[in-house]
Design an enzyme around this catalytic site. Structure first.
Site, PDB file in Angstrom:
ATOM      1  N   ASN A 161       0.753  -1.193  -0.172  1.00  0.00           N
ATOM      2  CA  ASN A 161      -0.103   0.081   0.142  1.00  0.00           C
ATOM      3  C   ASN A 161       0.865   1.361  -0.085  1.00  0.00           C
ATOM      4  O   ASN A 161       1.891   1.121   0.505  1.00  0.00           O
ATOM      5  CB  ASN A 161      -1.093  -0.106   1.121  1.00  0.00           C
ATOM      6  N   GLU A 203       0.062   4.988   0.611  1.00  0.00           N
ATOM      7  CA  GLU A 203      -0.765   6.118   1.146  1.00  0.00           C
ATOM      8  C   GLU A 203      -0.421   7.809   0.670  1.00  0.00           C
ATOM      9  O   GLU A 203       0.725   7.899   0.217  1.00  0.00           O
ATOM     10  CB  GLU A 203      -0.709   6.317   2.624  1.00  0.00           C
ATOM     11  N   CYS A 255      -3.776   0.437  -3.067  1.00  0.00           N
ATOM     12  CA  CYS A 255      -3.783  -0.680  -2.177  1.00  0.00           C
ATOM     13  C   CYS A 255      -2.605  -1.489  -2.653  1.00  0.00           C
ATOM     14  O   CYS A 255      -2.273  -1.798  -3.959  1.00  0.00           O
ATOM     15  CB  CYS A 255      -5.272  -1.506  -2.291  1.00  0.00           C
ATOM     16  N   GLU A 285      -2.988  -4.834  -2.972  1.00  0.00           N
ATOM     17  CA  GLU A 285      -3.245  -5.886  -4.139  1.00  0.00           C
ATOM     18  C   GLU A 285      -3.340  -5.319  -5.548  1.00  0.00           C
ATOM     19  O   GLU A 285      -2.910  -6.005  -6.455  1.00  0.00           O
ATOM     20  CB  GLU A 285      -4.724  -6.288  -3.811  1.00  0.00           C
ATOM     21  N   CYS A 341     -10.126  -4.729   0.038  1.00  0.00           N
ATOM     22  CA  CYS A 341     -11.427  -3.709   0.120  1.00  0.00           C
ATOM     23  C   CYS A 341     -12.226  -4.183  -1.119  1.00  0.00           C
ATOM     24  O   CYS A 341     -11.675  -5.196  -1.849  1.00  0.00           O
ATOM     25  CB  CYS A 341     -11.006  -2.526  -0.047  1.00  0.00           C
ATOM     26  N   CYS A 349     -10.607  -3.733  -4.521  1.00  0.00           N
ATOM     27  CA  CYS A 349      -9.653  -4.756  -4.672  1.00  0.00           C
ATOM     28  C   CYS A 349     -10.217  -6.017  -5.007  1.00  0.00           C
ATOM     29  O   CYS A 349      -9.634  -6.864  -5.845  1.00  0.00           O
ATOM     30  CB  CYS A 349      -8.441  -4.859  -3.546  1.00  0.00           C
TER      31      CYS A 349
END
Length: 131
Positions: free
Chosen positions: A39, A41, A50, A52, A83, A86
């Site tokens: 990830n 940010e 993310c 993934e 999420c 993803c």
């Protein structure tokens, strides 16, 4: 190196200065190669990436468009599922029966599939006949 080990290793590279919640993901392409993502940010929270999605992007950049296995790891009390966005991304490049291993850094694991994570997935078949 196992898929979970690859996800564990790349997790350390995550850029998570705001949440401090580092996630690592790895996917295996049909070639057998492993692609990793973490990830990333951004201070404007919705603009992050993310783990993934990063792993899938690495796979596609390498010329593969189908994944055969997924692993995701995070430091959390229980294994963290992808999420919703993803889950749809994984469904785009994997089949319903594609195995997914969710893990914690403490060693807890949950084995599932893309189909179990996203039942009733939206796919290209829903667009047949679109004008």
């Amino acid at each position: 190196m196992s898929l979970l080990d690859a996800a564990r290793e790349v997790r350390d590279a995550a850029y998570a200065p705001y949440s401090r919640f580092k996630v690592g993901a790895a996917v295996r392409g049909t070639s057998g190669r492993i692609y990793r993502g973490c990830n990333v940010e951004n201070v404007a929270y919705p603009e992050g990436t993310c783990a993934e999605a990063g792993a899938i992007a690495a796979m596609v950049a390498a010329g593969e468009t189908e994944l055969t296995e997924v692993a995701v790891i995070a430091a959390s009390p229980s294994p963290v599922p992808p999420c919703g966005g993803c889950r749809q991304k994984l469904a785009e490049f994997g089949r319903g029966d594609t195995p997914v291993t969710l893990a914690t850094t403490d060693g807890a694991t949950l084995h599932t599939t893309i189909g179990e994570l996203l039942p009733g997935r939206f796919d290209a078949g829903h667009m047949d006949g679109a004008e």
